[in-house]
Design an enzyme around this catalytic site. Sequence first.
Site, short mmCIF file in Angstrom:
data_model
loop_
_atom_site.label_atom_id
_atom_site.label_comp_id
_atom_site.label_asym_id
_atom_site.label_seq_id
_atom_site.Cartn_x
_atom_site.Cartn_y
_atom_site.Cartn_z
N CYS A 150 8.40 10.97 -2.59
CA CYS A 150 8.06 9.74 -1.86
C CYS A 150 9.12 8.64 -1.96
O CYS A 150 9.65 8.21 -0.94
CB CYS A 150 6.73 9.20 -2.35
SG CYS A 150 5.43 10.41 -2.20
N ASN A 157 6.22 1.01 -1.64
CA ASN A 157 7.02 2.03 -2.33
C ASN A 157 8.43 1.51 -2.63
O ASN A 157 8.98 1.78 -3.70
CB ASN A 157 7.09 3.32 -1.51
CG ASN A 157 5.92 4.24 -1.83
OD1 ASN A 157 5.03 3.88 -2.59
ND2 ASN A 157 5.90 5.43 -1.24
N PHE A 200 5.39 0.26 -13.90
CA PHE A 200 6.66 0.63 -13.26
C PHE A 200 7.85 -0.12 -13.85
O PHE A 200 8.80 -0.45 -13.16
CB PHE A 200 6.56 0.51 -11.73
CG PHE A 200 5.84 1.71 -11.16
CD1 PHE A 200 4.49 1.90 -11.45
CD2 PHE A 200 6.50 2.67 -10.41
CE1 PHE A 200 3.82 3.02 -11.01
CE2 PHE A 200 5.83 3.81 -9.96
CZ PHE A 200 4.49 3.98 -10.26
N LEU A 201 7.75 -0.38 -15.14
CA LEU A 201 8.87 -0.97 -15.87
C LEU A 201 9.29 -0.02 -16.98
O LEU A 201 9.81 -0.44 -18.00
CB LEU A 201 8.49 -2.33 -16.45
CG LEU A 201 8.48 -3.51 -15.49
CD1 LEU A 201 8.13 -4.80 -16.21
CD2 LEU A 201 9.83 -3.67 -14.77
N ALA A 257 11.76 2.33 -18.34
CA ALA A 257 13.15 2.74 -18.10
C ALA A 257 13.29 4.24 -18.37
O ALA A 257 12.60 4.80 -19.21
CB ALA A 257 14.09 1.96 -19.02
N GLU A 285 1.08 11.63 -7.16
CA GLU A 285 0.92 13.02 -7.58
C GLU A 285 0.56 13.03 -9.06
O GLU A 285 1.07 12.21 -9.83
CB GLU A 285 2.23 13.80 -7.37
CG GLU A 285 2.50 14.07 -5.92
CD GLU A 285 3.74 14.92 -5.71
OE1 GLU A 285 4.14 15.67 -6.62
OE2 GLU A 285 4.30 14.83 -4.61
N LYS A 316 2.97 0.02 3.49
CA LYS A 316 3.26 1.26 2.76
C LYS A 316 4.74 1.33 2.35
O LYS A 316 5.07 1.55 1.18
CB LYS A 316 2.89 2.46 3.64
CG LYS A 316 3.32 3.79 3.12
CD LYS A 316 2.58 4.19 1.87
CE LYS A 316 3.19 5.44 1.25
NZ LYS A 316 2.46 5.89 0.09
N LEU A 333 -1.83 7.23 -3.12
CA LEU A 333 -2.07 8.10 -4.27
C LEU A 333 -0.76 8.55 -4.91
O LEU A 333 0.28 8.64 -4.26
CB LEU A 333 -2.90 9.32 -3.86
CG LEU A 333 -2.34 10.33 -2.86
CD1 LEU A 333 -1.38 11.31 -3.49
CD2 LEU A 333 -3.49 11.07 -2.22
N ASP A 366 -4.77 23.29 9.19
CA ASP A 366 -3.36 23.56 8.93
C ASP A 366 -2.89 24.67 9.85
O ASP A 366 -3.66 25.58 10.16
CB ASP A 366 -3.12 23.94 7.47
CG ASP A 366 -1.70 23.61 7.04
OD1 ASP A 366 -1.54 22.63 6.26
OD2 ASP A 366 -0.76 24.28 7.49
C1 UGA Z 1 4.49 7.17 -5.42
C2 UGA Z 1 3.65 5.90 -5.48
O1 UGA Z 1 3.43 5.51 -6.85
C3 UGA Z 1 2.28 6.09 -4.81
O2 UGA Z 1 1.57 4.87 -4.79
C4 UGA Z 1 2.52 6.56 -3.36
O3 UGA Z 1 1.30 6.81 -2.69
C5 UGA Z 1 3.35 7.83 -3.39
O4 UGA Z 1 4.61 7.58 -4.06
C6 UGA Z 1 3.58 8.26 -1.96
O5 UGA Z 1 4.19 7.50 -1.21
O6 UGA Z 1 3.04 9.28 -1.54
P1 UGA Z 1 4.56 9.49 -6.80
O7 UGA Z 1 5.83 9.75 -6.09
O8 UGA Z 1 3.52 10.55 -6.85
O9 UGA Z 1 3.82 8.18 -6.18
O10 UGA Z 1 4.92 9.17 -8.32
P2 UGA Z 1 5.09 7.88 -9.24
O11 UGA Z 1 4.15 7.97 -10.35
O12 UGA Z 1 5.07 6.64 -8.45
O13 UGA Z 1 6.57 8.11 -9.81
C7 UGA Z 1 7.70 8.11 -8.94
C8 UGA Z 1 8.97 8.22 -9.75
O14 UGA Z 1 9.22 7.04 -10.48
C9 UGA Z 1 8.97 9.35 -10.79
O15 UGA Z 1 10.22 9.98 -10.75
C10 UGA Z 1 8.77 8.63 -12.11
O16 UGA Z 1 9.33 9.34 -13.19
C11 UGA Z 1 9.48 7.33 -11.84
N1 UGA Z 1 9.01 6.20 -12.66
C12 UGA Z 1 7.77 5.69 -12.47
C13 UGA Z 1 9.87 5.61 -13.60
O17 UGA Z 1 11.01 6.05 -13.78
N2 UGA Z 1 9.42 4.52 -14.30
C14 UGA Z 1 8.19 4.01 -14.13
O18 UGA Z 1 7.86 3.00 -14.80
C15 UGA Z 1 7.33 4.60 -13.19
#
Ligand code: UGA
Length: 430
Positions: A260, A208, A249-250, A252, A155, A204, A153, A30
């Site tokens: 991301c 997303n 991811f369903l 609401a 977070e 990728k 991945l 870094d």
């Molecule tokens: C997301 C992707 O899930 C990862 O696969 C990807 O590697 C990452 O982006 C990236 O590109 O680095 P992340 O942003 O850490 O991961 O978090 P998620 O768990 O995906 O949630 C993203 C957002 O969606 C959050 O605000 C969460 O609250 C929301 N969410 C998720 C919903 O509102 N409903 C769901 O059913 C799932």
Amino acid sequence: MKIAVIGTGYVGLVTGVVLAELGNDVICVDKDPVKVEKLRKGIPPIYEPGIEEMLRKALNEGFMTISTSIAESVAASEVVFIAVGTPPSEDGTPDLTAVRIVATEIGKAINKPTVVVNKSTVPVGSGTMVEEIIAAQGVPAELFDVVSNPEFLREGSAIHDTLHPDRIVIGAKRRDAAMKLVELYANLESPMIITDLNSAELIKYASNSFLALKISFINAISRICEVSNANVSDVAKGMGTDKRIGPQFLQAGLGWGGSCFPKDVLGMHSTAKRYDYDFALLQEVININDDQTLHFVRRIEKRLGGLEGKRIGIMGLAFKPNTDDIRDAKSLIIVDAILKAGGKINAYDPIATENFRELYPDLDYKKSVYEVPVDADALVVVTEWNEFKQLDLARIAESMKQKVLFDGRRVYKKEAAERAGLEYFTIGSN
Ligand code: UGA
């Protein structure tokens, strides 16, 4: 294998510690000397469950060193990962400045066969750009390969996701280079998809964007549920049990945020534009997401008869649980709207408070969740932290000025809230 990982953000550091855990010789690089000093002491610059223990173990057992020098690290490695940030620029296109700078440095340092792996999230065509930059430093084509190996991945579960990925995507021009990564990841026993550079990069962005689309879709359905007396959780369950749709991811809620999805959906949209395709569907995915949060604020405002002088308790500031990350968090939009309308805020988050305080120093930050509802006109759940799930709702109701609960993440059952004396509002049912 001797490996350099350039960039120690979420992707870089997690990749580094996991590869060290698998017994590789890893140098994490870094440019920020403060970060490097901390890392050397075993202090990660990010919050992520499990990372500190793994970092310390890797350092103590000699599988990892930390450096500020790209040149030295590249010279000592056979595989070099680029894992630097690609934040959105003003017009939504990802800013590739850091990737370009690192590629130039790598090009200057290569003096033996090297596989350069791009793990940063980049638009299609970026691998070829990296290749051109390295070649422009005078490196002969037979001395290096550029491979795309996007990261999936999440977070909050980054270590688990990296150790147990659904799939590993490897995009390369030459088979030998792809095989190097197959060898590196063999112990993870995950399906590997070997393809060309451009397809790997698109996988990728497309993944997303599709996940964001899925959330926006169920959130649009939630709006219909609210006015038609249906229940979005049941609808999602009924849809998700169809294997072609799947249950994930369903959920609401207030919509998607974080570092991301907002960046990558915009990135996909602008990339499509560059190729003369108007990806209008993605624009709508963004519109639904933006409106989902504002619609919730409008409902709070309507119930309270305006927000002027009202005190609102905010539970959760992080963009999702198990992280202190507030980038594009829904809390930012909600807090901003309440303050602009003349409201006052009690706020609490288990770990993201300090990050939020930097942007909003004057909120009434609380040290524990039960202090949030005290004297509030409404309590709003913004992040579904586990510690919020089993709260004593009667105790909460007792402490409030107006016993109104707005649950933005469908954490509570309406019946339980009402039994506790709370007026309950949520997303996707009434
Ligand atoms: C997301 C992707 O899930 C990862 O696969 C990807 O590697 C990452 O982006 C990236 O590109 O680095 P992340 O942003 O850490 O991961 O978090 P998620 O768990 O995906 O949630 C993203 C957002 O969606 C959050 O605000 C969460 O609250 C929301 N969410 C998720 C919903 O509102 N409903 C769901 O059913 C799932």
